[in-house]
Enzyme design. Structure first.
Site, PDB file in Angstrom:
ATOM      1  N   TYR A 191       8.776 -42.772  56.401  1.00  0.00           N
ATOM      2  CA  TYR A 191       8.493 -44.066  55.757  1.00  0.00           C
ATOM      3  C   TYR A 191       6.977 -44.313  55.618  1.00  0.00           C
ATOM      4  CZ  TYR A 191       8.112 -49.145  55.303  1.00  0.00           C
ATOM      5  OH  TYR A 191       7.771 -50.410  54.895  1.00  0.00           O
ATOM      6  N   TYR A 243       9.716 -59.880  47.465  1.00  0.00           N
ATOM      7  CA  TYR A 243      10.093 -60.566  48.736  1.00  0.00           C
ATOM      8  C   TYR A 243      10.398 -62.037  48.476  1.00  0.00           C
ATOM      9  CZ  TYR A 243       7.914 -56.232  49.616  1.00  0.00           C
ATOM     10  OH  TYR A 243       7.587 -54.924  49.534  1.00  0.00           O
ATOM     11  N   VAL A 261       1.623 -53.869  49.376  1.00  0.00           N
ATOM     12  CA  VAL A 261       0.486 -54.539  50.027  1.00  0.00           C
ATOM     13  C   VAL A 261      -0.861 -53.869  49.743  1.00  0.00           C
ATOM     14  CG1 VAL A 261       1.524 -55.807  51.961  1.00  0.00           C
ATOM     15  CG2 VAL A 261       0.949 -53.398  52.243  1.00  0.00           C
TER      16      VAL A 261
END
Ligand code: DON
Length: 309
Positions: A191, A243, A261
């Site tokens: 990940y 989100y 991000v």
């Protein structure tokens, strides 16, 4: 219709001058070093044209945008069985929230929040060593971008590994609910590496074209995924790609998008364009502040919306 090249140049100039750039993510220390003045945009059109402005050729950390590519691969591997382990509902919570996982017994709300993406990574690990799974993801992205210079920024991956306590908690928590088949550190290793893929806006826009064109690469005509699957991934991008800011993004911009991000956003105008923007400063939901503003302005100027008649 205004000339797209003129619109992009004007928007890039406008964005360069704006003081309200948001805050660069610093919870991953390596990302905190990025200059918030950077701004890039690239638009890949159906006819093969690529229009760019600003720092469109500078690689940046795509972070959660990589979750589109891992989801695509995992659906290819296990198909609809994936939905037994991950939901398809907007979370209405921050991307790294833990609280919902307890209520929903270790089944993440969707594949784009961190917990959901860690389950997707766990699917990609099956039958592989972590190194092979990372290689498979990177090669897929290189294939989509038609560019084998796309790379993983090892410093960003290491920086996240050193500080990623929340993700460690999420992975352990899901393992406790039997929703992780591999050791948490293995799934997290993959990940962190796919989040650390570095791409320029140009490369990212190229890699999103299959989603804009019914699952097919417009340059080769080759099918990457079925049209139905492309539609479904776009539906998830619209409802979950930002989100707890997903509703606001859909309202303001009107196209499916996925943020990271690192300050990137990949936006898709079905049948028309794959758009990548990059501005490292984030808004309160962890989405690129100027990135979403510029997409809103671009969509308005070009009359691009999935809701237009
Ligand atoms: O797991 C994390 O926190 C990061 N690697 C990715 C988060 C992210 O990009 C959320 N985006 N806005």
């Amino acid at each position: 219709m205004p000339d797209l090249e003129t619109v992009l140049a004007a928007l890039a100039e406008e964005m360069a001058a704006r003081p309200d750039r948001g805050e660069v993510a610093s919870y991953i220390p390596q990302l905190g070093k990025i200059d918030p003045q950077r701004f890039g945009i690239a638009v890949a059109l159906a006819d093969g044209r690529m229009l760019v402005a600003g720092d469109a050729d500078e690689p940046f950390s795509i972070q959660s945008i990589s979750k589109i590519f891992t989801l695509t691969l995992a659906l290819g591997k296990v198909g609809d069985a994936l939905w037994r382990r991950v939901g398809r509902e907007p979370s209405g919570n921050p991307f790294n929230s833990i609280i919902q996982l307890e209520h929903e017994r270790g089944i993440p709300r969707n594949p784009f929040i961190n917990s959901g993406a860690i389950v997707v990574t766990d699917v990609l690990l099956a039958g592989h060593q972590p190194r092979e799974a990372i290689g498979e993801i990177l090669r897929f992205v290189q294939f989509l971008a038609e560019d084998d210079t796309v790379f993983i920024d090892k410093d960003v991956a290491a920086s996240e590994k050193a500080t990623g306590y929340r993700n460690v908690a999420l992975a352990n928590y899901m393992r406790a609910f039997d929703n992780l088949n591999h050791a948490p550190e293995l799934a997290l290793g993959v990940y962190f590496h796919h989040c650390a893929i570095a791409m320029s806006c140009r490369q990212l826009a190229l890699s999103g074209r299959f989603l804009a064109h019914g699952g097919k690469s417009p340059s080769t005509g080759h099918s990457v995924i079925s049209p139905e699957r492309a539609r479904r991934i776009l539906a998830l991008m619209l409802t979950c790609g930002h989100y707890d800011g997903s509703g606001d993004f859909a309202f303001r911009v009107g196209i499916p998008g996925k943020s990271g991000v690192g300050g990137g956003i990949l936006g898709i105008v079905p049948g028309i364009a794959s758009i990548a923007v990059w501005s490292p400063g984030l808004n309160e939901n962890g989405n690129s502040r100027l990135g979403s503003i510029v997409l809103e302005k671009l969509a308005k100027a070009m009359d691009w919306s999935i809701f237009a008649p």
